[in-house]
Design a protein around this motif. Structure first.
Motif, PDB file in Angstrom:
ATOM      1  N   HIS A 102       0.762  -1.269  -0.015  1.00 51.59           N
ATOM      2  CA  HIS A 102       0.189  -0.156   0.077  1.00 51.59           C
ATOM      3  C   HIS A 102       0.896   1.185   0.133  1.00 51.59           C
ATOM      4  O   HIS A 102       0.536   2.226   0.691  1.00 51.59           O
ATOM      5  CB  HIS A 102      -0.878  -0.150   1.207  1.00 51.59           C
ATOM      6  CG  HIS A 102      -2.023  -0.981   1.136  1.00 51.59           C
ATOM      7  ND1 HIS A 102      -3.391  -1.118   1.961  1.00 51.59           N
ATOM      8  CD2 HIS A 102      -2.079  -2.089   0.060  1.00 51.59           C
ATOM      9  CE1 HIS A 102      -3.831  -2.104   1.687  1.00 51.59           C
ATOM     10  NE2 HIS A 102      -3.263  -2.746   0.651  1.00 51.59           N
ATOM     11  N   ILE A 103       1.987   1.236  -0.682  1.00 50.78           N
ATOM     12  CA  ILE A 103       2.822   2.416  -0.664  1.00 50.78           C
ATOM     13  C   ILE A 103       2.124   3.112  -2.047  1.00 50.78           C
ATOM     14  O   ILE A 103       2.306   2.178  -3.224  1.00 50.78           O
ATOM     15  CB  ILE A 103       4.270   2.232  -0.829  1.00 50.78           C
ATOM     16  CG1 ILE A 103       4.759   1.660   0.423  1.00 50.78           C
ATOM     17  CG2 ILE A 103       4.951   3.307  -1.471  1.00 50.78           C
ATOM     18  CD1 ILE A 103       6.410   1.179   0.345  1.00 50.78           C
ATOM     19  N   PRO A 104       1.850   4.194  -2.189  1.00 49.53           N
ATOM     20  CA  PRO A 104       0.939   4.833  -3.550  1.00 49.53           C
ATOM     21  C   PRO A 104       1.876   5.204  -4.449  1.00 49.53           C
ATOM     22  O   PRO A 104       3.167   5.786  -4.201  1.00 49.53           O
ATOM     23  CB  PRO A 104       0.136   6.008  -2.944  1.00 49.53           C
ATOM     24  CG  PRO A 104       0.732   6.088  -1.571  1.00 49.53           C
ATOM     25  CD  PRO A 104       1.344   5.087  -0.972  1.00 49.53           C
ATOM     26  N   HIS A 105       1.693   5.066  -5.784  1.00 49.29           N
ATOM     27  CA  HIS A 105       2.453   5.457  -6.752  1.00 49.29           C
ATOM     28  C   HIS A 105       1.717   6.729  -7.505  1.00 49.29           C
ATOM     29  O   HIS A 105       0.682   6.677  -7.631  1.00 49.29           O
ATOM     30  CB  HIS A 105       2.596   4.506  -7.840  1.00 49.29           C
ATOM     31  CG  HIS A 105       3.524   3.177  -7.134  1.00 49.29           C
ATOM     32  ND1 HIS A 105       4.451   3.331  -6.426  1.00 49.29           N
ATOM     33  CD2 HIS A 105       3.287   2.018  -7.347  1.00 49.29           C
ATOM     34  CE1 HIS A 105       4.741   2.040  -6.093  1.00 49.29           C
ATOM     35  NE2 HIS A 105       4.002   1.224  -6.563  1.00 49.29           N
ATOM     36  N   PHE A 106       2.533   7.922  -7.798  1.00 51.50           N
ATOM     37  CA  PHE A 106       1.967   9.035  -8.469  1.00 51.50           C
ATOM     38  C   PHE A 106       2.873   9.274  -9.527  1.00 51.50           C
ATOM     39  O   PHE A 106       3.934   9.033  -9.539  1.00 51.50           O
ATOM     40  CB  PHE A 106       1.983  10.107  -7.382  1.00 51.50           C
ATOM     41  CG  PHE A 106       1.048  10.018  -6.257  1.00 51.50           C
ATOM     42  CD1 PHE A 106      -0.160  10.545  -6.480  1.00 51.50           C
ATOM     43  CD2 PHE A 106       1.528   9.293  -5.022  1.00 51.50           C
ATOM     44  CE1 PHE A 106      -1.133  10.434  -5.166  1.00 51.50           C
ATOM     45  CE2 PHE A 106       0.712   9.314  -4.043  1.00 51.50           C
ATOM     46  CZ  PHE A 106      -0.608   9.617  -4.113  1.00 51.50           C
ATOM     47  N   ALA A 107       2.460   9.807 -10.505  1.00 45.65           N
ATOM     48  CA  ALA A 107       3.021  10.518 -11.724  1.00 45.65           C
ATOM     49  C   ALA A 107       2.899  12.225 -11.668  1.00 45.65           C
ATOM     50  O   ALA A 107       1.646  12.590 -11.314  1.00 45.65           O
ATOM     51  CB  ALA A 107       2.527   9.867 -12.970  1.00 45.65           C
ATOM     52  N   LEU A 108       3.813  12.673 -11.997  1.00 42.13           N
ATOM     53  CA  LEU A 108       4.034  13.979 -12.152  1.00 42.13           C
ATOM     54  C   LEU A 108       4.613  14.578 -13.366  1.00 42.13           C
ATOM     55  O   LEU A 108       5.953  14.237 -13.696  1.00 42.13           O
ATOM     56  CB  LEU A 108       4.591  14.525 -10.707  1.00 42.13           C
ATOM     57  CG  LEU A 108       4.817  16.121 -10.629  1.00 42.13           C
ATOM     58  CD1 LEU A 108       3.630  16.764 -10.753  1.00 42.13           C
ATOM     59  CD2 LEU A 108       5.454  16.325  -9.302  1.00 42.13           C
TER      60      LEU A 108
END
Length: 336
Positions: A102-108
């Motif tokens: 449950h480590i969230p992944h984000f894109a930026l």
């Protein structure tokens, strides 16, 4: 022996249940992040980030491999502190997944910032996605594709189509809302049929003028409004090569970020061997022809850079293994 078998069966079943429950928990956690703005905002402080610059992903080269680095929130802050309004940049990120833990992944996308500063600081480079998808590890390709598609959608849907007023992204990036009209917009995908046509002993591949020299692939086209998959396959084959499909079967699907977030629906189609004369639509295609089994097998082994011959012509080569067209071609070979 029966007791041993039963014990092994119980153990395997238990493992399957644990794997299933891990997946279910993961999906429910992601859904909570999409629905709970506060929770998603908190998750950004402990998540990892994939960087893009004008929709090109950031890669690092380690010997002969290309890696897709995941930056921590602290690393992101360190990079963004070199630019004004650092906190606002973090809010532009979009949720693209999470780990089993449950480590969230984000894109930026940092397209408005100086690219060379970021590349120098992180010792890597922003790479065109068409190249990146085929040089990174197979598990990273789908994530980069979905991340770019979501970032592209947000970039092109910043205003409401009804009021012309700005739309607001929720923290997860799963929707945009026009406060003036109350309309909620959700990311969209376009269904595309990609079809490997066969007459029983040969398969048909084609190329467009925009393709790299020597590359052939399966026929493809967008589904029209009101069509089902079967109707779209039959129409596309008729339009592009003038053949009538006798039967077809679905194989698999793949998300593809080009030209703008497509859902590729892979199919095999059979045409009559006695009615297999190609009548190509020259407005769509540069070349379309039949390939025998031996030529297909050789083409699958061939690398793009080795296809050029001494006289300047190119031997046929096919999409790499990450593309669904490659899967369709390999399935056809196994069936022969």
């Amino acid at each position: 022996m029966a007791a041993v078998y039963q014990a092994l069966h119980r153990r395997a079943s238990s493992l399957l249940c644990r794997l299933h429950s891990t997946y279910v928990r993961k999906m429910r956690y992601l859904n909570k992040l999409k629905e709970d703005d506060s929770l998603c905002g908190q998750a950004r402080t402990s998540g990892t980030f994939y960087l893009f610059h004008n929709l090109s992903p950031f890669l690092q080269k380690a010997e002969k491999k290309y890696l897709v680095p995941q930056l921590s929130a602290a690393e992101m802050q360190r990079i963004l502190e070199k630019f004004p309004a650092a906190e606002q940049w973090m809010e532009k990120s979009v949720l693209i997944g999470c780990s089993d833990e449950h480590i969230p992944h984000f894109a930026l996308d940092l397209g408005a910032l100086e690219k060379s500063v970021i590349e120098s600081e992180l010792q890597g480079s922003f790479t065109d996605l068409r190249k990146a998808l085929f040089v990174v590890d197979g598990k990273d390709s789908p994530l980069l594709a979905s991340a770019q598609s979501l970032l592209r959608w947000h970039d092109s849907h910043q205003y409401c189509s009804k009021t012309g007023q700005p739309t607001q992204k929720n923290p997860a990036g799963s929707k945009r809302v026009c406060q003036a009209s109350g309309i909620t917009y959700y990311p969209q995908v376009s269904p595309v049929v990609i079809t490997l046509v066969s007459d029983g002993s040969r398969c048909l591949l084609a190329r467009q003028p925009s393709f790299p020299p020597g590359m052939f692939t399966a026929l493809s086209g967008f589904c029209d409004v009101g069509e089902n998959v079967e109707e779209a396959v039959r129409r596309e084959v008729a339009e592009e090569v003038g053949l009538e499909v006798e039967s077809l079967r679905y194989s698999a699907s793949q998300h593809w970020p080009f030209p703008s977030s497509s859902l590729m629906l892979g199919c095999h189609a059979l045409v009559g061997a006695q009615q297999a004369e190609i009548s190509m639509d020259s407005l769509e295609l540069e070349e379309a022809r039949w390939f025998g089994l031996e030529e297909i097998v050789e083409g699958l082994k061939r690398e793009p850079r080795s296809s050029k011959q001494d006289d300047g012509s190119f031997l046929p080569w096919f999409p790499p293994r990450q593309a669904i067209a490659h899967q369709l071609i390999c399935e056809w070979v196994r069936q022969q």
